[in-house]
Design a protein around this motif. Structure first.
Motif, PDB file in Angstrom:
ATOM      1  N   PHE A 443       0.804  -1.224   0.000  1.00 33.26           N
ATOM      2  CA  PHE A 443       0.000   0.000   0.000  1.00 33.26           C
ATOM      3  C   PHE A 443       0.840   1.278   0.000  1.00 33.26           C
ATOM      4  CE2 PHE A 443      -2.692  -3.270   1.926  1.00 33.26           C
ATOM      5  CZ  PHE A 443      -3.807  -3.186   1.109  1.00 33.26           C
ATOM      6  N   LEU A 444       2.030   1.205   0.584  1.00 37.41           N
ATOM      7  CA  LEU A 444       2.873   2.399   0.671  1.00 37.41           C
ATOM      8  C   LEU A 444       3.167   2.960  -0.719  1.00 37.41           C
ATOM      9  CD1 LEU A 444       4.661   4.304   2.394  1.00 37.41           C
ATOM     10  CD2 LEU A 444       6.527   2.677   2.060  1.00 37.41           C
ATOM     11  N   GLY A 445       2.902   4.264  -0.904  1.00 37.17           N
ATOM     12  CA  GLY A 445       3.193   4.926  -2.171  1.00 37.17           C
ATOM     13  C   GLY A 445       2.186   4.676  -3.271  1.00 37.17           C
ATOM     14  N   ARG A 446       1.140   3.881  -2.993  1.00 33.86           N
ATOM     15  CA  ARG A 446       0.138   3.564  -4.025  1.00 33.86           C
ATOM     16  C   ARG A 446      -1.215   4.211  -3.752  1.00 33.86           C
ATOM     17  NH1 ARG A 446       3.675  -0.223  -3.416  1.00 33.86           N
ATOM     18  NH2 ARG A 446       4.648  -1.107  -5.269  1.00 33.86           N
ATOM     19  N   LEU A 463       0.078  11.352   3.069  1.00 36.40           N
ATOM     20  CA  LEU A 463       0.602   9.993   3.216  1.00 36.40           C
ATOM     21  C   LEU A 463       2.004   9.902   2.607  1.00 36.40           C
ATOM     22  CD1 LEU A 463      -2.454   7.689   2.415  1.00 36.40           C
ATOM     23  CD2 LEU A 463      -1.380   8.070   4.627  1.00 36.40           C
ATOM     24  N   GLU A 464       2.743   8.870   3.016  1.00 36.12           N
ATOM     25  CA  GLU A 464       4.129   8.701   2.560  1.00 36.12           C
ATOM     26  C   GLU A 464       4.196   8.377   1.067  1.00 36.12           C
ATOM     27  OE1 GLU A 464       5.955   6.076   6.006  1.00 36.12           O
ATOM     28  OE2 GLU A 464       3.851   5.680   5.662  1.00 36.12           O
ATOM     29  N   GLY A 470      11.781   2.859  -6.294  1.00 37.47           N
ATOM     30  CA  GLY A 470      10.891   1.786  -5.854  1.00 37.47           C
ATOM     31  C   GLY A 470      10.698   1.752  -4.346  1.00 37.47           C
ATOM     32  N   CYS A 471       9.702   0.941  -3.930  1.00 34.71           N
ATOM     33  CA  CYS A 471       9.320   0.864  -2.505  1.00 34.71           C
ATOM     34  C   CYS A 471       9.983  -0.297  -1.771  1.00 34.71           C
ATOM     35  CB  CYS A 471       7.807   0.690  -2.386  1.00 34.71           C
ATOM     36  SG  CYS A 471       6.868   2.091  -2.999  1.00 34.71           S
ATOM     37  N   LEU A 472      10.694  -1.150  -2.492  1.00 37.41           N
ATOM     38  CA  LEU A 472      11.196  -2.379  -1.876  1.00 37.41           C
ATOM     39  C   LEU A 472      12.217  -2.102  -0.769  1.00 37.41           C
ATOM     40  CD1 LEU A 472      10.049  -5.039  -2.754  1.00 37.41           C
ATOM     41  CD2 LEU A 472      12.167  -5.566  -3.926  1.00 37.41           C
ATOM     42  N   THR A 473      12.961  -1.007  -0.896  1.00 34.85           N
ATOM     43  CA  THR A 473      13.960  -0.677   0.128  1.00 34.85           C
ATOM     44  C   THR A 473      13.295  -0.362   1.464  1.00 34.85           C
ATOM     45  OG1 THR A 473      15.416   0.191  -1.585  1.00 34.85           O
ATOM     46  CG2 THR A 473      15.932   0.808   0.677  1.00 34.85           C
ATOM     47  N   ASP A 474      12.112   0.271   1.415  1.00 34.44           N
ATOM     48  CA  ASP A 474      11.379   0.553   2.653  1.00 34.44           C
ATOM     49  C   ASP A 474      10.994  -0.749   3.359  1.00 34.44           C
ATOM     50  OD1 ASP A 474      11.375   3.368   2.309  1.00 34.44           O
ATOM     51  OD2 ASP A 474       9.802   3.166   0.819  1.00 34.44           O
ATOM     52  N   VAL A 638       3.849  -6.579  -7.701  1.00 34.69           N
ATOM     53  CA  VAL A 638       3.222  -5.312  -7.320  1.00 34.69           C
ATOM     54  C   VAL A 638       4.204  -4.347  -6.661  1.00 34.69           C
ATOM     55  CG1 VAL A 638       1.388  -4.279  -5.911  1.00 34.69           C
ATOM     56  CG2 VAL A 638       0.984  -6.456  -7.077  1.00 34.69           C
ATOM     57  N   SER A 639       5.005  -4.847  -5.715  1.00 35.46           N
ATOM     58  CA  SER A 639       5.862  -3.947  -4.929  1.00 35.46           C
ATOM     59  C   SER A 639       7.141  -3.547  -5.658  1.00 35.46           C
ATOM     60  CB  SER A 639       6.236  -4.610  -3.591  1.00 35.46           C
ATOM     61  OG  SER A 639       5.085  -5.023  -2.920  1.00 35.46           O
TER      62      SER A 639
END
Length: 778
Positions: A443-446, A463-464, A470-474, A638-639
């Protein structure tokens, strides 16, 4: 069956260094009687006033035990009263006979011998099922402080042997003497260590491959066009928060982009597929090794419910069986309570999201330039630490709630209660650990919106957002912090806690006397039946055990829960954290010896429990294996940026028409993923103030970029977004079907029990039936 032959599965485990059986270890249990050791010890505070209710209950309970012909030896030591309890020979003979004539337990190894571990289990059951006239049992009397402690005794000689060959740090890389552990602690503990040893050994391949995937990303640090595009970019990005944040250069996040590529590369896809199949192979081979050992120990057909019936009869010949009952009202109430608890845990995840959003704003508006520059990453790390603290608190709350729900269910037996508690506790813990990770992953960033249409909490805080890389590092940061903190801190407390408690008890209680020479010789040799230690030496033995840390019915559950949660981390989001198997491997090498040292030297002896499986944990592990396939498919599809990169390479990049040969196909990818927000648009002008549009070099810009596939005119989603979304879903479905098929093939290919185990059981049963027939004909 001609001569006993060891199972090939056991020989394989010994060859691989998972176990270390010395060849002479008894697979059948030790001799019939161990006369010097008492079966059980109860401890109470000395009560001078004999009119007190506690004294009367204590005396009444001991009298009830004596009525059952249990031998009770009372020894007073200052303010403590010790009751040593020994079962008569008749009780154990009755148990042996009932075991022999039972339907499911009649092939059990205990039918020819009743070793001390079995004696302890029988006496433990009798003590827990002996009520006084008011109906209170031993558990109630313990809560009322009528008795201070209860425990079974360590056997010094065997304790010393286990310490030398197993329970020491220098044995970390040696195999485990599983049969010796079973002879001392029972099958339940032995199967836990066998499972943990096999799990640790099988972590070696994924740990190596995970490091290779990590190094694969490292190899492209300097040559990747994606990193070059970020690091050499002059692109101006939109502010990450309101008021305090200004526009920023994409090149400022060069390091972040490099870290992202370490975990979000093409090798991750293959590694995730490998881990899904690995989880299946791990479980299938575990079933084979378990089958080999339980066949060797002759507990393959053992039945927990029938064992409990036998113990009920041994305790009371006139007992009535506990009937099976089911209440739809209670089940509905429990289901509602479980759902409510899960919603509370998910609510805490929402609270974490709010915390990270507010923390990011406060850090960005702060006076520290470094924190202001990396406010999002700082907020993510603070959120991960807070998440760990929530896990620590919720673990205690989850345990209390799970126990209350089990009491509400009114389960028939302890085995049913344990199973019900395990499922509930794991469910609560799973949501506690993984709800936040699922939010970050999917959900983060989407759901944060876009310039001119940001989604806000309470209409105030944005929201963040994800980084353009990409979001994978988070997700990696969250997993790394939680996993490292959990493993490091829990292991430190797990060892130092019991050690410190034992040290404090030794400080409070006077030093023990040395064992007299006569009793020492008795203890070291095979004494005759009926021989005993003198009272001073008995007291010394009982005091030394009393000083150790307490264990309860759920002590082993805690160890299993810790390892199964770790197994979840290792498999479910491994696509985001390829180094997770390596961390798990290092932790488990330490964990095996830590648990061994704790059980052998720091804690009272656990009541030996008989079993032929790890119970409901097998179903939990299989469920995690299925969830791992779904989660990793979604993480990659997705991520991660795997699918957008793939679509860009073959549809929108320089190689899309198939003519470019002198240029990397991924050149321009980062720019392609960024949309433009112009200040001359009224909605954008209202979103950002003029001061926010000034760069760090003092340049006033009229537009900025943000990560999304949107039109530069009306901010609607572009056809490229819908194409990528379609390919994402297609990939997830394809990935999951392919991996599930591979899992089924692997499960079919590896039988759950070796053929020799089945043949050994067949020959053994045939031999026993022939013996029964010959004795009948005589």
């Amino acid at each position: 069956m001609p001569g006993h032959k060891r199972q090939p599965s056991i020989e394989f485990l010994e060859l691989m260094g998972v176990v270390k059986e010395n060849g002479n270890e008894q697979t059948s249990l030790p001799p019939l009687y161990t006369p010097l050791s008492y079966d059980y010890v109860l401890v109470a505070k000395t009560i001078d006033n004999q009119e007190r209710e506690a004294f009367k209950k204590q005396t009444e309970y001991i009298e009830e035990l004596e009525k059952k012909n249990l031998k009770v030896t009372k020894i007073i030591d200052d303010d403590l009263v010790f009751y040593g309890i020994q079962g008569p020979k008749a009780i154990f003979e009755k148990y042996r006979y009932l075991l022999k004539v039972s339907d499911a337990c009649n092939w059990s190894s205990d039918q020819n011998a009743v070793p001390l571990s079995t004696r302890i289990r029988i006496i433990h059951f009798i003590l827990n099922h002996t009520p006084i006239r008011s109906g209170e049992g031993l558990r109630d009397l313990m809560k009322m402080k009528v008795f201070e402690a209860r425990f079974c005794l360590h056997e010094k000689k065997k304790q010393r042997e286990l310490k030398e060959c197993w329970a020491r740090w220098t044995a970390c890389l040696q195999g485990q003497p599983i049969t010796a552990v079973r002879n001392y602690f029972g099958e339940k503990v032995a199967l836990y260590f066998l499972w943990l040893g096999w799990y640790t050994y099988l972590l070696i391949p994924p740990a190596i491959i995970g490091v290779i995937v990590f190094l694969y990303g490292l190899a492209f640090f300097n040559s990747s066009p994606l990193i070059k595009e970020v690091c050499e970019s002059d692109t101006v990005m939109c502010p990450l928060c309101d008021k305090g944040c200004k526009v920023w250069q994409l090149s400022d996040t060069c390091t972040y982009a490099k870290v992202s590529l370490l975990f979000d590369n093409n090798g991750t896809v293959l590694f995730a597929m490998f881990m899904a199949v690995w989880a299946t192979l791990f479980l299938e081979f575990w079933k084979r090794h378990r089958a080999s050992y339980v066949c060797e120990w002759k507990v393959s057909d053992w039945c927990e419910e029938e064992e409990e019936l036998i113990l009920e009869i041994v305790n009371n010949v006139n007992c009535e069986p506990k009937e099976y009952k089911h209440s739809y009202l209670r089940s509905t109430l429990v289901l509602i309570c479980v759902t409510a608890m899960i919603l509370v845990i998910i609510g805490l995840t929402h609270a974490l999201v709010v915390f990270r959003v507010i923390a990011a704003v406060l850090l960005a508006e702060g006076s520290w330039e470094f924190l202001s520059k990396y406010s999002n990453s700082g907020a993510m790390m603070l959120g991960a630490v807070l998440h760990y603290l929530i896990i620590t608190v919720m673990t205690r709350i989850n345990r209390i709630v799970a126990m209350k729900l089990c009491e509400l269910e009114k389960t028939r037996s302890f085995a049913t209660t344990e199973k019900s508690f395990t499922v509930k506790m794991f469910t609560f813990q799973f949501f506690t650990y993984f709800s936040s990770l699922f939010y970050v992953a999917f959900f983060l960033g989407r759901i944060n919106g876009h310039p001119g249409g940001y989604v806000r909490i309470s209409g105030k805080w944005r929201l963040e957002e994800c980084h353009p890389s990409g979001c994978l590092t988070d997700l990696f940061i969250q997993m790394a912090i939680i996993m490292v903190l959990k493993q490091t801190i829990s292991n430190v407390f797990e060892f130092t806690g019991p050690w410190l408690c034992r040290w404090l008890k030794r400080r409070r209680i006077q030093k023990l006397q040395r064992k007299c020479a006569h009793c020492y010789l008795k203890d070291e040799s095979q004494a005759k039946y009926g021989a005993e230690l003198c009272d001073n030496c008995k007291l010394r033995d009982w005091l030394s055990n009393y000083r150790l840390n307490n264990v309860d019915s759920f002590s082993l559950f805690n160890e299993f829960l810790e390892m199964v949660i770790q197994f979840s981390f290792t498999t479910i989001f491994v696509a985001a954290f390829p180094l997770a198997p390596l961390l798990a491997l290092i932790n488990n090498i330490i964990e095996i010896r830590l648990d061994a040292i704790k059980m052998v030297t720091l804690e009272r002896r656990m009541v030996p429990k008989k079993t032929n499986d790890i119970g409901v944990w097998t179903d939990v592990l299989e469920a995690i294996g299925v969830l791992a396939v779904i989660a990793n498919g979604l993480v990659i599809g997705v991520s991660s940026d795997f699918i957008p990169r793939l679509v860009y390479r073959y549809r929108f990049g320089p190689c899309a028409n198939g003519t470019a040969t002198d240029i990397d196909c991924m050149v321009g990818y980062i720019n392609n993923t960024l949309s433009v927000a112009r200040m001359d648009d009224q909605s954008i002008g209202n979103e950002f103030s003029g001061s926010q549009m000034i760069t760090s070099s003092g340049l006033n810009v009229s537009s900025c970029r943000y990560k999304d596939y949107r039109s530069n005119e009306d901010y609607s989603l572009t056809p490229q977004f819908w194409l990528i979304l379609a390919v994402r879903f297609a990939f997830v479905i394809l990935f999951e079907h392919v991996v599930v098929i591979c899992k089924f093939i692997a499960a079919w290919f590896v039988p759950s029990a070796p053929m020799q185990v089945k043949n050994d059981r067949l020959f053994d049963k045939l031999k026993r039936l022939k013996e029964e027939l010959s004795s009948f004909e005589v």
